[in-house]
Design a protein around this motif. Structure first.
Motif: not given
Ligand code: SF4
Length: 400
Positions: A295-324
């Motif tokens: 959904a994030r075709v342009r920088r201004t398009d909002p997205g949904e982390p649940e649909k993004c594999p990068v978010w899954q990596l954040h789940q493993v590597y990031s603290d709560n502040d970064t995830k927020d």
């Protein structure tokens, strides 16, 4: 009882990736400080599927051991060895094969699964059918009490237990066992011997499991018994046979939480993996080009982390502040995808830094790895030979 011991092996399939680290190696590293651990390169297992091209096995073996050491497997705590350097595995496999019903092997779920998944290979071989039995020999030869496995491997452990039980049942009969067991009871001292006999009766006549556990605990504490008398008394509690092989327990490990770059399971064959010691520039490039929420075709398009594999990596590597920060920034288009990926890149590089450092000394001086493995093979072989002595004797092959 035999001492607690953990056995686990890995097929030498080449450089390990971060999925292996999060899925298995972290667990090994934790266990090595808790219990005696034996970790082995399952090179014979590699042949069950790649018998027609063994050219890569040796190189992959050394690379993999370096990866283990790089990840933090510590040879001063755990024994690292190569399966084929301890030929007793093969001897036990052969002897167990005499009494293992064919149906047990055919019903192992991964047998059919793998044949379907690897349809391009000819797996209608004796070696492939027998690989769960070889796995059983790998574990039973060390009388291991624990085997770390994922959920899908539980049927294999169940089969190992059945094989050990069947073996003890068939071959645990010792000439004059009853008399020898009674002599061993006396060695407990009169007070303990009385308690032992009472608990044994309670278990055998009334099926009281707690009586059995109490008696086992008492035997564990008894200092003055030889190993063989102790095993006789364990066997005598439950029947009239010696326990020669130990039934291992599965230690369930969490499935790897680390997905690949496309959100699927991380696997070298899917081309979505980051190697454990991957070059820094390559890590940066791989993460920067990871797919994101479409959904994030342009920088201004909002997205949904649940649909993004990068978010899954954040789940493993990031603290709560970064995830927020990711959740809010993505959904409001407040951050760009490259910006979002940077903390993941930083975290992966930070995780790999000590691994690269540890690996370097082994790359610079391969004789260090050879020495660690040679030492591990010696240690493993001594343990394996102890078991084989009892196995041969029980099967009437000691020729002494
Ligand atoms: S901002 Fe982050 S979570 Fe959102 S789509 Fe981009 S990379 Fe994925």
């Amino acid at each position: 009882m035999y001492p607690d011991r953990v056995v686990s092996g890995m097929r030498p399939t080449g450089a390990l990736h971060l999925g292996h680290y999060h899925g298995a190696l972290k667990n090994w590293i934790k266990m090595q400080s808790e219990l005696p651990c034996l970790f082995f390169v399952a090179d014979w297992h590699a042949l069950t599927t790649h018998y027609d091209d063994p050219s890569a096995i040796e190189g992959n073996t050394w690379d993999m051991v370096i990866d283990w050491l790089a990840a933090g497997v510590d040879p001063s705590q755990a024994t690292l060895f190569i399966q084929s350097k301890v030929p007793e595995h093969a001897e036990l496999h052969l002897l167990l094969s005499m009494a293992t019903p064919l149906g047990w092997l055919e019903r192992v779920p991964t047998y059919k699964d793998q044949q379907e998944k690897l349809a391009d290979r000819d797996l209608a071989t004796y070696g492939f059918l027998g690989y769960p039995l070889l796995q059983a020999a790998d574990v039973l030869i060390y009388r291991a009490s624990l085997v770390p496995v994922g959920e899908d491997q539980i049927p294999h452990i169940e089969m190992m237990r059945e094989i050990a039980r069947r073996f003890n049942h068939l071959y645990g009969k010792e000439k004059g066992f009853e008399e020898k067991a009674k002599e061993a009871v006396k060695k407990l001292g009169s007070k303990r011997a009385k308690i032992y006999n009472e608990l044994r009766t309670e278990y055998q006549e009334q099926g009281k499991e707690d009586a059995l556990e109490q008696a086992k605990a008492m035997l564990d504490e008894a200092q003055n018994l030889s190993m063989i008398d102790r095993e006789r008394l364990f066997g005598y509690l439950e029947g009239s046979r010696k326990l020669i092989l130990v039934e291992p327990q599965a230690r369930l490990t969490e499935a790897s939480r680390l997905p690949g770059l496309d959100g699927q399971k991380m696997s070298k064959s899917y081309g979505n993996a980051i190697a454990l010691r991957e070059d820094k520039d390559s890590v940066v490039k791989k993460v920067r080009t990871m797919p994101t929420d479409p959904a994030r075709v342009r920088r201004t398009d909002p997205g949904e982390p649940e649909k993004c594999p990068v978010w899954q990596l954040h789940q493993v590597y990031s603290d709560n502040d970064t995830k927020d920060w990711v959740l809010k920034g993505c959904r409001s288009a407040g951050i760009g995808c490259l910006e979002c990926k940077q903390p993941v890149i930083d975290a992966v590089l930070k995780e790999q830094e000590p691994m690269r450092e540890r690996a370097q000394k082994y790359i610079d001086d391969p004789s260090l790895v050879r020495a660690i493995v040679a030492d591990g093979c010696d240690k493993a072989r001594k343990l394996a030979q102890d078991t084989m002595r009892d196995v041969r004797e029980a099967m009437g092959l000691s020729y002494s």
